[in-house]
Scaffold this motif. Structure first.
Motif, PDB file in Angstrom:
ATOM      1  N   ASN A  53       0.839  -1.195   0.000  1.00  0.00           N
ATOM      2  CA  ASN A  53       0.000   0.000   0.000  1.00  0.00           C
ATOM      3  C   ASN A  53       0.873   1.244   0.000  1.00  0.00           C
ATOM      4  O   ASN A  53       2.092   1.188   0.129  1.00  0.00           O
ATOM      5  CB  ASN A  53      -0.968  -0.005   1.184  1.00  0.00           C
ATOM      6  CG  ASN A  53      -0.262  -0.123   2.510  1.00  0.00           C
ATOM      7  OD1 ASN A  53       0.949   0.054   2.599  1.00  0.00           O
ATOM      8  ND2 ASN A  53      -1.019  -0.424   3.547  1.00  0.00           N
ATOM      9  N   ALA A  54       0.231   2.395  -0.138  1.00  0.00           N
ATOM     10  CA  ALA A  54       0.962   3.649  -0.260  1.00  0.00           C
ATOM     11  C   ALA A  54       1.736   3.996   1.005  1.00  0.00           C
ATOM     12  O   ALA A  54       2.802   4.604   0.943  1.00  0.00           O
ATOM     13  CB  ALA A  54       0.009   4.772  -0.619  1.00  0.00           C
ATOM     14  N   THR A  55       1.230   3.589   2.164  1.00  0.00           N
ATOM     15  CA  THR A  55       1.919   3.889   3.421  1.00  0.00           C
ATOM     16  C   THR A  55       3.259   3.173   3.490  1.00  0.00           C
ATOM     17  O   THR A  55       4.272   3.764   3.874  1.00  0.00           O
ATOM     18  CB  THR A  55       1.040   3.483   4.619  1.00  0.00           C
ATOM     19  OG1 THR A  55      -0.211   4.139   4.512  1.00  0.00           O
ATOM     20  CG2 THR A  55       1.709   3.848   5.929  1.00  0.00           C
ATOM     21  N   LEU A  56       3.276   1.914   3.115  1.00  0.00           N
ATOM     22  CA  LEU A  56       4.522   1.142   3.142  1.00  0.00           C
ATOM     23  C   LEU A  56       5.543   1.715   2.165  1.00  0.00           C
ATOM     24  O   LEU A  56       6.714   1.879   2.499  1.00  0.00           O
ATOM     25  CB  LEU A  56       4.249  -0.327   2.817  1.00  0.00           C
ATOM     26  CG  LEU A  56       5.472  -1.229   2.770  1.00  0.00           C
ATOM     27  CD1 LEU A  56       6.144  -1.296   4.137  1.00  0.00           C
ATOM     28  CD2 LEU A  56       5.099  -2.610   2.296  1.00  0.00           C
ATOM     29  N   ILE A  57       5.100   2.047   0.971  1.00  0.00           N
ATOM     30  CA  ILE A  57       6.014   2.614  -0.027  1.00  0.00           C
ATOM     31  C   ILE A  57       6.543   3.964   0.448  1.00  0.00           C
ATOM     32  O   ILE A  57       7.731   4.266   0.303  1.00  0.00           O
ATOM     33  CB  ILE A  57       5.311   2.724  -1.389  1.00  0.00           C
ATOM     34  CG1 ILE A  57       5.017   1.324  -1.916  1.00  0.00           C
ATOM     35  CG2 ILE A  57       6.160   3.511  -2.377  1.00  0.00           C
ATOM     36  CD1 ILE A  57       4.161   1.286  -3.147  1.00  0.00           C
ATOM     37  N   GLY A  58       5.692   4.775   1.053  1.00  0.00           N
ATOM     38  CA  GLY A  58       6.120   6.068   1.583  1.00  0.00           C
ATOM     39  C   GLY A  58       7.132   5.918   2.698  1.00  0.00           C
ATOM     40  O   GLY A  58       8.101   6.681   2.776  1.00  0.00           O
ATOM     41  N   GLN A  59       6.934   4.947   3.564  1.00  0.00           N
ATOM     42  CA  GLN A  59       7.888   4.707   4.651  1.00  0.00           C
ATOM     43  C   GLN A  59       9.227   4.223   4.110  1.00  0.00           C
ATOM     44  O   GLN A  59      10.285   4.636   4.606  1.00  0.00           O
ATOM     45  CB  GLN A  59       7.320   3.692   5.635  1.00  0.00           C
ATOM     46  CG  GLN A  59       6.185   4.228   6.450  1.00  0.00           C
ATOM     47  CD  GLN A  59       5.515   3.165   7.290  1.00  0.00           C
ATOM     48  OE1 GLN A  59       5.731   1.960   7.100  1.00  0.00           O
ATOM     49  NE2 GLN A  59       4.689   3.597   8.233  1.00  0.00           N
ATOM     50  N   LEU A  60       9.200   3.369   3.102  1.00  0.00           N
ATOM     51  CA  LEU A  60      10.454   2.900   2.502  1.00  0.00           C
ATOM     52  C   LEU A  60      11.220   4.043   1.849  1.00  0.00           C
ATOM     53  O   LEU A  60      12.443   4.137   1.982  1.00  0.00           O
ATOM     54  CB  LEU A  60      10.170   1.798   1.480  1.00  0.00           C
ATOM     55  CG  LEU A  60       9.720   0.458   2.050  1.00  0.00           C
ATOM     56  CD1 LEU A  60       9.335  -0.494   0.920  1.00  0.00           C
ATOM     57  CD2 LEU A  60      10.796  -0.151   2.920  1.00  0.00           C
ATOM     58  N   ILE A  61      10.518   4.923   1.158  1.00  0.00           N
ATOM     59  CA  ILE A  61      11.178   6.063   0.528  1.00  0.00           C
ATOM     60  C   ILE A  61      11.727   7.009   1.591  1.00  0.00           C
ATOM     61  O   ILE A  61      12.817   7.567   1.437  1.00  0.00           O
ATOM     62  CB  ILE A  61      10.220   6.782  -0.440  1.00  0.00           C
ATOM     63  CG1 ILE A  61       9.990   5.898  -1.659  1.00  0.00           C
ATOM     64  CG2 ILE A  61      10.755   8.139  -0.856  1.00  0.00           C
ATOM     65  CD1 ILE A  61       9.005   6.440  -2.654  1.00  0.00           C
ATOM     66  N   PHE A  62      11.000   7.190   2.688  1.00  0.00           N
ATOM     67  CA  PHE A  62      11.468   8.054   3.776  1.00  0.00           C
ATOM     68  C   PHE A  62      12.758   7.509   4.388  1.00  0.00           C
ATOM     69  O   PHE A  62      13.718   8.255   4.607  1.00  0.00           O
ATOM     70  CB  PHE A  62      10.378   8.173   4.841  1.00  0.00           C
ATOM     71  CG  PHE A  62      10.766   9.045   5.995  1.00  0.00           C
ATOM     72  CD1 PHE A  62      10.832  10.415   5.855  1.00  0.00           C
ATOM     73  CD2 PHE A  62      11.076   8.488   7.232  1.00  0.00           C
ATOM     74  CE1 PHE A  62      11.197  11.232   6.915  1.00  0.00           C
ATOM     75  CE2 PHE A  62      11.442   9.294   8.294  1.00  0.00           C
ATOM     76  CZ  PHE A  62      11.504  10.662   8.142  1.00  0.00           C
ATOM     77  N   VAL A  63      12.812   6.204   4.634  1.00  0.00           N
ATOM     78  CA  VAL A  63      14.021   5.592   5.191  1.00  0.00           C
ATOM     79  C   VAL A  63      15.169   5.687   4.196  1.00  0.00           C
ATOM     80  O   VAL A  63      16.304   5.995   4.567  1.00  0.00           O
ATOM     81  CB  VAL A  63      13.743   4.119   5.595  1.00  0.00           C
ATOM     82  CG1 VAL A  63      15.021   3.383   5.927  1.00  0.00           C
ATOM     83  CG2 VAL A  63      12.772   4.070   6.759  1.00  0.00           C
ATOM     84  N   LEU A  64      14.878   5.442   2.915  1.00  0.00           N
ATOM     85  CA  LEU A  64      15.912   5.560   1.881  1.00  0.00           C
ATOM     86  C   LEU A  64      16.430   6.984   1.796  1.00  0.00           C
ATOM     87  O   LEU A  64      17.636   7.201   1.613  1.00  0.00           O
ATOM     88  CB  LEU A  64      15.361   5.111   0.522  1.00  0.00           C
ATOM     89  CG  LEU A  64      16.329   5.219  -0.654  1.00  0.00           C
ATOM     90  CD1 LEU A  64      17.494   4.254  -0.477  1.00  0.00           C
ATOM     91  CD2 LEU A  64      15.614   4.959  -1.961  1.00  0.00           C
ATOM     92  N   ALA A  65      15.555   7.973   1.950  1.00  0.00           N
ATOM     93  CA  ALA A  65      15.976   9.370   1.884  1.00  0.00           C
ATOM     94  C   ALA A  65      16.924   9.711   3.030  1.00  0.00           C
ATOM     95  O   ALA A  65      17.919  10.409   2.832  1.00  0.00           O
ATOM     96  CB  ALA A  65      14.756  10.291   1.911  1.00  0.00           C
ATOM     97  N   ILE A  66      16.653   9.211   4.215  1.00  0.00           N
ATOM     98  CA  ILE A  66      17.542   9.457   5.360  1.00  0.00           C
ATOM     99  C   ILE A  66      18.898   8.799   5.132  1.00  0.00           C
ATOM    100  O   ILE A  66      19.946   9.419   5.346  1.00  0.00           O
ATOM    101  CB  ILE A  66      16.902   8.963   6.663  1.00  0.00           C
ATOM    102  CG1 ILE A  66      15.696   9.834   7.012  1.00  0.00           C
ATOM    103  CG2 ILE A  66      17.904   8.970   7.811  1.00  0.00           C
ATOM    104  CD1 ILE A  66      14.888   9.326   8.168  1.00  0.00           C
ATOM    105  N   ILE A  67      18.878   7.560   4.679  1.00  0.00           N
ATOM    106  CA  ILE A  67      20.133   6.842   4.415  1.00  0.00           C
ATOM    107  C   ILE A  67      20.936   7.546   3.322  1.00  0.00           C
ATOM    108  O   ILE A  67      22.156   7.719   3.437  1.00  0.00           O
ATOM    109  CB  ILE A  67      19.843   5.372   4.047  1.00  0.00           C
ATOM    110  CG1 ILE A  67      19.288   4.629   5.263  1.00  0.00           C
ATOM    111  CG2 ILE A  67      21.087   4.677   3.509  1.00  0.00           C
ATOM    112  CD1 ILE A  67      18.751   3.256   4.953  1.00  0.00           C
ATOM    113  N   MET A  68      20.259   7.971   2.257  1.00  0.00           N
ATOM    114  CA  MET A  68      20.943   8.669   1.167  1.00  0.00           C
ATOM    115  C   MET A  68      21.541   9.984   1.635  1.00  0.00           C
ATOM    116  O   MET A  68      22.635  10.361   1.212  1.00  0.00           O
ATOM    117  CB  MET A  68      19.968   8.925   0.013  1.00  0.00           C
ATOM    118  CG  MET A  68      19.749   7.741  -0.878  1.00  0.00           C
ATOM    119  SD  MET A  68      21.221   7.247  -1.754  1.00  0.00           S
ATOM    120  CE  MET A  68      21.568   8.704  -2.701  1.00  0.00           C
TER     121      MET A  68
END
Length: 68
Positions: free
Chosen positions: A4-19
């Motif tokens: 769902n959109a929440t899971l994808i948004g959370q993954l992108i948020f974590v990736l953004a912090i790591i990046m």
């Protein structure tokens, strides 16, 4: 498995912090403007293939020599 959109948004948020963290670390060593490098890395996290290409370019770049 349901994506769902929440899971994808959370993954992108974590990736953004790591990046952002990795971009700042590499930007400090390999460029003269680590803040700009961090911002570009953070924005590129919204398109994951672009983020991987950006990291590969930073890793392959030569280190900046410090002039006294």
């Amino acid at each position: 498995m349901d994506l769902n959109a929440t899971l994808i948004g959370q993954l992108i948020f974590v990736l953004a912090i790591i990046m952002a963290v990795i971009s700042y670390y590499l930007g400090k060593r390999k460029t003269q403007t680590p803040l700009v490098t961090t911002i570009v890395g953070l924005v590129s996290a919204f398109v994951p293939p672009l983020a991987i290409i950006f990291l590969m370019a930073l890793v392959l770049k030569n280190d900046v020599t410090e002039t006294p």
